[in-house]
Write a protein that holds these residues in place. Structure first.
Motif, PDB file in Angstrom:
ATOM      1  N   LEU B 384      85.082 -12.822 -47.996  1.00 41.93           N
ATOM      2  CA  LEU B 384      85.515 -12.537 -46.620  1.00 41.93           C
ATOM      3  C   LEU B 384      85.794 -13.830 -45.869  1.00 41.93           C
ATOM      4  CD1 LEU B 384      83.075  -9.638 -45.674  1.00 41.93           C
ATOM      5  CD2 LEU B 384      85.506  -9.458 -46.226  1.00 41.93           C
ATOM      6  N   LEU B 385      84.905 -14.790 -46.038  1.00 40.47           N
ATOM      7  CA  LEU B 385      85.071 -16.062 -45.334  1.00 40.47           C
ATOM      8  C   LEU B 385      86.339 -16.782 -45.809  1.00 40.47           C
ATOM      9  CD1 LEU B 385      84.029 -18.191 -43.378  1.00 40.47           C
ATOM     10  CD2 LEU B 385      82.528 -19.059 -45.163  1.00 40.47           C
ATOM     11  N   LEU B 386      86.660 -16.621 -47.093  1.00 38.87           N
ATOM     12  CA  LEU B 386      87.847 -17.275 -47.646  1.00 38.87           C
ATOM     13  C   LEU B 386      89.116 -16.479 -47.352  1.00 38.87           C
ATOM     14  CD1 LEU B 386      86.324 -18.329 -51.060  1.00 38.87           C
ATOM     15  CD2 LEU B 386      87.285 -19.896 -49.374  1.00 38.87           C
ATOM     16  N   ARG B 387      88.958 -15.345 -46.695  1.00 38.91           N
ATOM     17  CA  ARG B 387      90.081 -14.469 -46.366  1.00 38.91           C
ATOM     18  C   ARG B 387      90.782 -13.942 -47.611  1.00 38.91           C
ATOM     19  NH1 ARG B 387      91.928 -11.729 -42.375  1.00 38.91           N
ATOM     20  NH2 ARG B 387      93.834 -12.771 -41.749  1.00 38.91           N
ATOM     21  N   PHE B 388      90.018 -13.692 -48.664  1.00 41.32           N
ATOM     22  CA  PHE B 388      90.584 -12.978 -49.790  1.00 41.32           C
ATOM     23  C   PHE B 388      90.589 -11.488 -49.465  1.00 41.32           C
ATOM     24  CE2 PHE B 388      89.289 -16.430 -53.039  1.00 41.32           C
ATOM     25  CZ  PHE B 388      90.416 -17.151 -52.698  1.00 41.32           C
ATOM     26  N   TRP B 389      89.599 -11.084 -48.690  1.00 35.72           N
ATOM     27  CA  TRP B 389      89.552  -9.731 -48.168  1.00 35.72           C
ATOM     28  C   TRP B 389      89.378  -9.822 -46.661  1.00 35.72           C
ATOM     29  CZ3 TRP B 389      90.061  -5.413 -51.252  1.00 35.72           C
ATOM     30  CH2 TRP B 389      89.859  -5.578 -52.631  1.00 35.72           C
ATOM     31  N   SER B 390      89.559  -8.703 -45.987  1.00 34.30           N
ATOM     32  CA  SER B 390      89.378  -8.670 -44.541  1.00 34.30           C
ATOM     33  C   SER B 390      88.183  -7.790 -44.204  1.00 34.30           C
ATOM     34  CB  SER B 390      90.643  -8.089 -43.896  1.00 34.30           C
ATOM     35  OG  SER B 390      91.101  -8.982 -42.918  1.00 34.30           O
ATOM     36  N   ARG B 413      92.105 -24.667 -46.236  1.00 35.11           N
ATOM     37  CA  ARG B 413      92.226 -26.114 -46.319  1.00 35.11           C
ATOM     38  C   ARG B 413      90.926 -26.780 -45.863  1.00 35.11           C
ATOM     39  NH1 ARG B 413      96.995 -27.409 -43.069  1.00 35.11           N
ATOM     40  NH2 ARG B 413      98.087 -26.111 -44.562  1.00 35.11           N
ATOM     41  N   HIS B 414      90.165 -26.074 -45.014  1.00 32.59           N
ATOM     42  CA  HIS B 414      88.925 -26.656 -44.497  1.00 32.59           C
ATOM     43  C   HIS B 414      87.708 -26.278 -45.326  1.00 32.59           C
ATOM     44  CE1 HIS B 414      91.156 -27.979 -41.055  1.00 32.59           C
ATOM     45  NE2 HIS B 414      91.579 -26.749 -40.815  1.00 32.59           N
ATOM     46  N   ILE B 415      87.930 -25.543 -46.410  1.00 33.41           N
ATOM     47  CA  ILE B 415      86.798 -25.045 -47.187  1.00 33.41           C
ATOM     48  C   ILE B 415      86.904 -25.489 -48.634  1.00 33.41           C
ATOM     49  CG2 ILE B 415      85.553 -22.963 -47.920  1.00 33.41           C
ATOM     50  CD1 ILE B 415      86.812 -21.482 -45.564  1.00 33.41           C
ATOM     51  N   ALA B 416      85.806 -26.042 -49.168  1.00 33.20           N
ATOM     52  CA  ALA B 416      85.759 -26.359 -50.597  1.00 33.20           C
ATOM     53  C   ALA B 416      84.741 -25.429 -51.241  1.00 33.20           C
ATOM     54  CB  ALA B 416      85.364 -27.809 -50.807  1.00 33.20           C
ATOM     55  N   LEU B 491      86.971 -34.167 -54.071  1.00 31.43           N
ATOM     56  CA  LEU B 491      88.320 -34.653 -53.811  1.00 31.43           C
ATOM     57  C   LEU B 491      88.945 -33.897 -52.651  1.00 31.43           C
ATOM     58  CD1 LEU B 491      89.598 -35.093 -57.445  1.00 31.43           C
ATOM     59  CD2 LEU B 491      89.526 -36.883 -55.695  1.00 31.43           C
ATOM     60  N   LYS B 492      88.615 -32.641 -52.566  1.00 32.22           N
ATOM     61  CA  LYS B 492      89.212 -31.844 -51.510  1.00 32.22           C
ATOM     62  C   LYS B 492      88.691 -32.281 -50.153  1.00 32.22           C
ATOM     63  CE  LYS B 492      90.451 -27.308 -50.012  1.00 32.22           C
ATOM     64  NZ  LYS B 492      90.424 -25.882 -50.232  1.00 32.22           N
ATOM     65  N   ASP B 493      87.434 -32.735 -50.149  1.00 33.79           N
ATOM     66  CA  ASP B 493      86.871 -33.351 -48.960  1.00 33.79           C
ATOM     67  C   ASP B 493      87.017 -32.460 -47.728  1.00 33.79           C
ATOM     68  OD1 ASP B 493      85.587 -35.295 -47.544  1.00 33.79           O
ATOM     69  OD2 ASP B 493      87.417 -36.424 -47.071  1.00 33.79           O
ATOM     70  N   ALA B 494      86.577 -31.224 -47.853  1.00 29.98           N
ATOM     71  CA  ALA B 494      86.697 -30.289 -46.734  1.00 29.98           C
ATOM     72  C   ALA B 494      85.391 -30.233 -45.954  1.00 29.98           C
ATOM     73  CB  ALA B 494      87.048 -28.908 -47.275  1.00 29.98           C
ATOM     74  N   PRO B 495      85.477 -29.930 -44.658  1.00 28.11           N
ATOM     75  CA  PRO B 495      84.262 -29.931 -43.826  1.00 28.11           C
ATOM     76  C   PRO B 495      83.324 -28.764 -44.102  1.00 28.11           C
ATOM     77  CG  PRO B 495      86.196 -29.344 -42.533  1.00 28.11           C
ATOM     78  CD  PRO B 495      86.692 -29.769 -43.851  1.00 28.11           C
ATOM     79  N   ILE B 496      83.823 -27.699 -44.721  1.00 21.54           N
ATOM     80  CA  ILE B 496      82.952 -26.567 -45.043  1.00 21.54           C
ATOM     81  C   ILE B 496      82.831 -26.469 -46.554  1.00 21.54           C
ATOM     82  CG2 ILE B 496      82.704 -24.052 -44.965  1.00 21.54           C
ATOM     83  CD1 ILE B 496      84.281 -24.122 -42.345  1.00 21.54           C
ATOM     84  N   LEU B 497      81.595 -26.273 -47.019  1.00 24.97           N
ATOM     85  CA  LEU B 497      81.371 -26.242 -48.453  1.00 24.97           C
ATOM     86  C   LEU B 497      80.681 -24.941 -48.821  1.00 24.97           C
ATOM     87  CD1 LEU B 497      81.410 -27.815 -51.119  1.00 24.97           C
ATOM     88  CD2 LEU B 497      79.229 -28.812 -50.471  1.00 24.97           C
TER      89      LEU B 497
END
Lengths: 594, 578
Positions: B384-390, B413-416, B491-497
């Protein structure tokens, strides 16, 4: 063997159909000669003999009969040619897939399955044109023009001469132009296989691409790959089209020369030939007949030009097939089918194995899995645990030493016979297209639903399966669509339960399970271990404590063995690994148990 | 037929190519017919003139023959070149079009499809559409134009002959294709399905060979492939037999036409209403004119296959993605706290909701864990958080913005993510790492791999970072693959992990070094960890315990014992029984 020779050597697969197709198309072409003759007779009689329907009625009747017969033969020869090619395709697909099975999982792990899939599907279908059209066309090219020359020669040797001189130009130019096409064609086919492999990879990894925001980037990649494919295909086709145009041109020139020679003689104009050459006279009947035969004379050659790229596609595909078929199996399967004791014991005597020379994965190890015992194999990742399992499964054979089942060397045993004594749950089990029940039945297709349910209950999978809307008939895809890793694991475990084999190999069987499920599955495994030999490969040491014997593998060597207490007392690698894992794991601090 | 209209819309950008290809085809066809007819007339006229001893101008007809021979040869070459070029361009663009529609469907809507089936769509089904263009569209236009011209030409000689010619041309060009289409519909549909099934069986057979071998199921799989292969061939055989029939019928039409033409024209010649050389010309003209309609029956026979392919493609294209992208521009995300508020969710066909009334707040830079048994809904939270589902109800906010208002790609883009199952692409290690950051320098790759504790291993390989990893990552062990995933996340270096059971199935030493790597990775990021194991729980600030999709408890690590007394304490037997 060259690719061509190989393609020809597959002809027996087609049986009589191929010969039938050739005979039929030859008959068809010869009937065309008869048809042309009657047509010429009729036209000649009407135009010069002033004949009416009454006079030519008989010939018209013959003509009608010929037309019907030719139509029937056209249909029959199409069917026969298709049957011939279909037999070769079905035969080869089976042969190649079975050869892959002999090569085994060890070979497959080193190849791109997408390419293999393409070879086994589209590649084999590409052979169709070669057997259905090219081979008959080739035989026809060798026979028919000669036969027609034989017909034309007594009527008008000048036309025959013109045909004889122009005809060889066609194959010569074809070969000149075609020689460059072969290599391009080969490259183009490889590109096609690569494109397919790439698509499969992208489809299977789409979620990962999405996580990295790379899935939309892939639009450009797919566009580029498709476009590269277009460009390289067109390179091949340009040559193919050019060669068939050249061919057509020569055929047209040939027909034109024949027509001009005939027309000029009929009109009475002197031909531009040396005067010592006495030009034969010709009547309208012969002239028209020869003129109608001229296109038939060049037709097989032209047809060959068209079918030439059916041959090129087949050659390219065949090369991939030969590559697979020529790969010798790395293992020589045994043939013995001894009665093996239940439960089974396995002994590794000085077993060494190297994937590549100089890089030994196992160094002459000795290990003993006594009948009915519960043995655990532990070690850090890369220690050689997977190699031991692959050797035991017979996917690999030792480079040195022996694996003994009782006192029979494993390499002498028929692999199918050996596998019948095994159940195995790999680290990442795969579910196959079909229902959950089908997947549990993998090792025992005849099992009834009750047995399937029992196995599922033992694997602690029954609850979640029965909660699915369609229960055991729930369709699953390759990655277990909608099932969690733990659920897939338990289905695979149920598979092992149903298999009811004397030796069970569990590779991380309880990974991906939450503690509750793990406990339940562990109970199931305890049930399973009853009267059976059990080899457990484990990363987490907690699950192996109750093993009768723990084998510690490090850098391809067995460094320690014994039960948990002995190994802890020995204070060796196992003790250190146990300590590292934390006899007091993080959570233990908060559980009041410790 | 609705499919045809939709396909036409896809073909439209290639109108100019099609026009050019069609013109070249018409020209070639007319040149060929002219060549045959003129040659027949020429011979007969020369013979007549020779026999009667009258002079005739043979230069003009000879020039006509020469000219049409050249046009025929050049025209055919040009026509093939143009039409094939156009087809391949069209196909390339269709693949991109299909992928564009496929991509938003992953993973939620593609779960029900086997990759072999999707592969078959993007390969074989798209290829089957070329039939529509090269074999249906162009030949139909060519046939329409040329048959009209032939009718006019014949009518100039005799209306009865024109009528006769048209009847047979229509028989061959309309009735036969109509029959072939009707006969080809069912097998064509089956072909499309069987091709997909065969690819699926081959993929299963190749990628699952190890398990099939051990379970003695290889023979069954071989027979399955053989059976599908035979079914495929049986349908192809039926189509082929019909094709032979139509081909024979075309020949028969042409010849019967010729036969009847002779029947009608011979009295005309006798009555001197038709010059004798014209009879030879009309005879050869008739035979040649059927080239205009000859390709049609086969093309229409394959129409069923093409339309089945089109339907299979549209089935994917028309699938509504599981999420709807926002219409407006996405807000800029400036903070990275995560809030789940009253989140509820059910998978389609599920009997009970997977998640119900979930509330969770993770302040920026803090760490939270979600603990629960298999099937408790942990992974769904990630989906849900990754918006694969709603979400069905409630909302998820990142930095105060409802994620439904954020373009899903921007959000991701903000999530790894480090998950249990990382797809390793069929490429080198380097390329697999570059997926996460396409522009990364070798030094950056190396640094990430050092932190992920995998550099030493990679460096020890003979080919280092250029080592090929198989499509299923077979050459790397589970732990190594997981560490590649960590390196990718770095490498993706996103603020949310998001960490999904990051140490599952690893041995102790690897787990420890991976945890150390993760510790580095987690610094300064908002972290959400899902797990059913204790490892790592002492590193988080708060824990949410899930049970069957509902909150069971929350708080710091100390809430676990009471909340999960039943489950987690049962951990004991394997750990404490000795």
């Amino acid at each position: 063997m060259s690719v061509n020779a190989w393609l020809k050597s597959q002809r027996p697969l087609a049986g009589h159909a191929l010969k039938g197709a050739i005979v039929l198309s030859l008959t068809h072409a010869l009937l065309a000669v008869a048809q042309a003759w009657f047509l010429a007779l009729i036209l000649d009689a009407v135009i010069f003999g002033g004949a009416g329907l009454a006079e030519v009625g008989g010939w018209l009747g013959w003509l009608l009969a010929l037309l019907a017969l030719r139509a029937f033969i056209t249909w029959l020869s199409e069917r026969t040619a298709f049957t011939a090619a279909a037999r070769v395709r079905a035969g080869l697909r089976d042969q190649v897939y079975r050869h892959l099975q002999r090569l085994g999982p060890a070979y497959l792990s080193g190849t791109r399955s997408g390419t293999l899939v393409e070879t086994l599907t589209k590649g084999i279908d590409d052979l169709e044109g070669y057997y259905a059209r090219f081979l008959p066309a080739m035989t026809l090219t060798m026979v028919l023009p000669l036969a027609l020359l034989m017909v034309v020669l007594p009527l008008d040797w000048l036309s025959a001469l013109a045909m004889l001189i122009t005809a060889p130009m066609i194959p010569i130019f074809m070969i000149l132009i075609g020689s460059g096409a072969e290599a391009r064609n080969q490259r183009q086919w490889k590109q096609l296989a690569r494109m397919s492999a790439h698509f499969l990879d992208v489809i299977q990894g789409l979620t990962t691409l999405k996580l990295f925001g790379a899935s939309r980037r892939e639009v450009e990649v797919i566009g580029r790959i498709s476009d590269d494919y277009r460009a390289s295909t067109m390179q091949v086709l340009r040559i193919a089209f050019l060669s068939s145009s050249v061919l057509e041109f020569f055929a047209t020139v040939g027909i034109a020369i024949v027509a001009v020679f005939i027309g000029f003689r009929l009109y009475g104009v002197a031909l531009p030939v040396p005067h010592w050459l006495s030009v034969p006279d010709i009547g309208f009947l012969q002239g028209l007949f020869v003129l109608m035969l001229a296109p038939e004379f060049y037709a097989p050659l032209r047809n060959m030009g068209t079918q030439y790229h059916a041959r090129m596609a087949a050659v390219a595909a065949a090369e991939q097939l030969i590559e697979v078929l020529d790969t010798p199996p790395t293992i020589t399967p045994g043939t013995a089918r001894p009665t093996l004791p239940t439960p089974l014991g396995v002994r590794f005597a000085q077993v060494g194995f190297a994937y590549e020379p100089e890089r030994e994965a196992l160094h002459a190890i000795d290990l003993d899995i006594p009948p009915g015992a519960r043995v655990a194999l532990v070690g850090t990742s890369g220690a050689g645990k997977t190699t031991v399992v692959n050797l035991l499964l017979g996917f690999l054979q030792p480079s040195s030493g022996h694996i003994l089942i009782g006192d029979t060397d494993l390499t002498t045993i028929d692999p199918a016979h050996w596998h019948a004594h095994l159940a195995w749950v790999p680290q990442q089990p795969r579910l196959f297209q079909g229902t959950i029940a089908d997947n549990i039945r993998l090792g025992d297709p005849g099992a009834d639903l009750e047995a399937v349910r029992r196995a599922a209950r033992l694997a602690r999978a029954a609850d979640f399966i029965e909660a699915l809307p369609r229960g055991y008939d729930h369709p699953v895809g390759e990655r277990g669509t909608g099932l969690s890793g733990g659920q897939i694991q338990r289905i695979a475990l149920a598979r092992a339960f149903l298999r009811d084999a004397p030796l069970v190999i569990l590779d991380e069987a309880t990974a991906n399970l939450d503690p509750e499920s793990e406990r339940l599955v562990q109970q199931g495994i305890d049930d399973l271990a009853h009267d059976r030999t059990l080899l457990v490969i484990a990363h987490r040491l907690a699950t192996v404590r109750r093993a009768d014997r723990i084998l510690v593998l490090d850098q391809g060597r067995i460094v320690e063995q014994g039960d948990h207490h002995q190994l802890i007392a020995a204070a060796g690698l196992y003790a250190r690994m146990t300590a590292a894992y934390g006899d007091a794991p993080a959570l233990a601090g908060v559980t009041t148990e410790e | 037929m609705r499919e045809l209209l939709r396909l036409w819309r896809l073909f439209r950008p290639y109108r100019a190519w099609m026009l050019l290809g069609t013109l070249a085809a018409v020209l070639t066809l007319l040149a060929n017919v002219t060549l045959m007819a003129a040659a027949g007339w020429f011979i007969a006229a020369m013979a007549s003139a020779g026999a009667a001893g009258v002079a005739m101008n043979y230069f003009a007809p000879a020039a006509l023959i020469r000219g049409s021979a050249i046009i025929r040869t050049a025209g055919r070459y040009g026509e093939r070149l143009v039409n094939h070029e156009a087809t391949f361009r069209l196909i390339a663009s269709l693949r991109v079009w299909f992928y564009r529609h496929l991509e938003p469907l992953a993973p939620a809507r593609l779960q029900q499809y086997h990759s072999g089936d999707i592969l078959s769509r993007i390969r074989a089904d798209i290829d089957a559409l070329d039939n529509l263009y090269v074999r249906v569209l162009v030949p139909v236009v060519v046939a329409l134009l040329s048959v009209t011209l032939f009718g006019v030409f014949l009518a100039l000689h005799d209306p009865a002959l024109a009528l006769l010619g048209l009847v047979f041309l229509l028989l061959a060009g309309v009735a036969l294709p109509w029959w072939a289409e009707a006969r080809g519909r069912a097998p064509g549909q089956r072909l499309a399905e069987h091709e997909g099934a065969l690819r699926t069986a081959v993929i299963d057979g190749v990628q699952g060979m190890a398990e099939l071998t051990v379970y003695g199921a290889t023979e069954r799989q071989a027979r399955r492939i053989e059976g599908l292969s035979e079914q495929l061939i049986a349908d192809q055989a039926r189509i082929n037999s019909d094709q032979g029939l139509t081909q024979a019928a075309i020949g028969l039409c042409a010849n019967l036409n010729l036969w009847l033409l002779l029947w009608l024209a011979i009295p005309l010649v006798r009555a001197e209403q038709l010059p004798p050389p014209d009879l030879a010309m009309l005879a050869l003209f008739t035979l040649a004119s059927f080239e205009a309609v000859a390709p049609l029956p086969h093309a229409f026979q394959l129409l069923g296959r093409s339309l089945a392919a089109a339907r299979r493609l549209f089935a994917i294209v028309d699938t509504v993605p599981a999420i709807r992208e926002p219409d407006g521009p996405s807000p800029r995300i400036e903070r990275f706290d995560i809030t789940f508020a009253g989140v509820g969710f059910s998978y389609p066909d599920a009997e009970r909701p997977t998640l119900q009334g979930i509330d969770l707040q993770v302040p920026e830079g803090r760490r939270a864990a979600v603990v629960g048994a298999t099937g408790s809904g942990k992974s769904t939270l990630f989906n849900l958080l990754l918006r694969f589902w709603s979400t069905d109800c409630g909302s998820i906010r990142v930095g105060g913005h409802d994620i439904r208002d954020i373009d899903s790609e921007t959000l991701r883009r903000h999530i790894a993510v480090v998950s249990q199952h990382t797809h390793l692409f069929d490429a080198t290690i380097r390329e697999n790492l570059l997926v996460a950051r396409p522009g990364a320098t070798p030094l950056e790759l190396e640094q990430a791999c050092r932190v992920a504790q995998i550099h030493d291993f990679i460096a020890s390989l003979p080919e280092g970072y250029d080592t090929w990893v198989g499509e299923t990552g077979v050459r790397l062990s589970g732990g190594q693959g997981r560490r590649i995933a960590v390196a990718r996340a770095l490498l993706k270096d996103a603020p949310i992990l998001l960490l999904d059971e990051p140490t599952e199935g690893l041995d102790a030493a690897t787990e420890r070094s991976l945890m150390a790597a993760l510790d580095r990775l987690m610094q300064g990021r908002t972290v959400l960890l899902i797990t059913h194991r204790p490892a790592g729980l002492d590193w988080v600030d708060q824990i949410l315990v899930l049970d069957q999709g509902r909150e069971r408890a929350r708080g710091d690590a100390s809430v676990i014992p009471e909340a999960t007394a039943a489950a987690l304490l049962e951990l004991a037997p394997t750990r404490h029984d000795d």
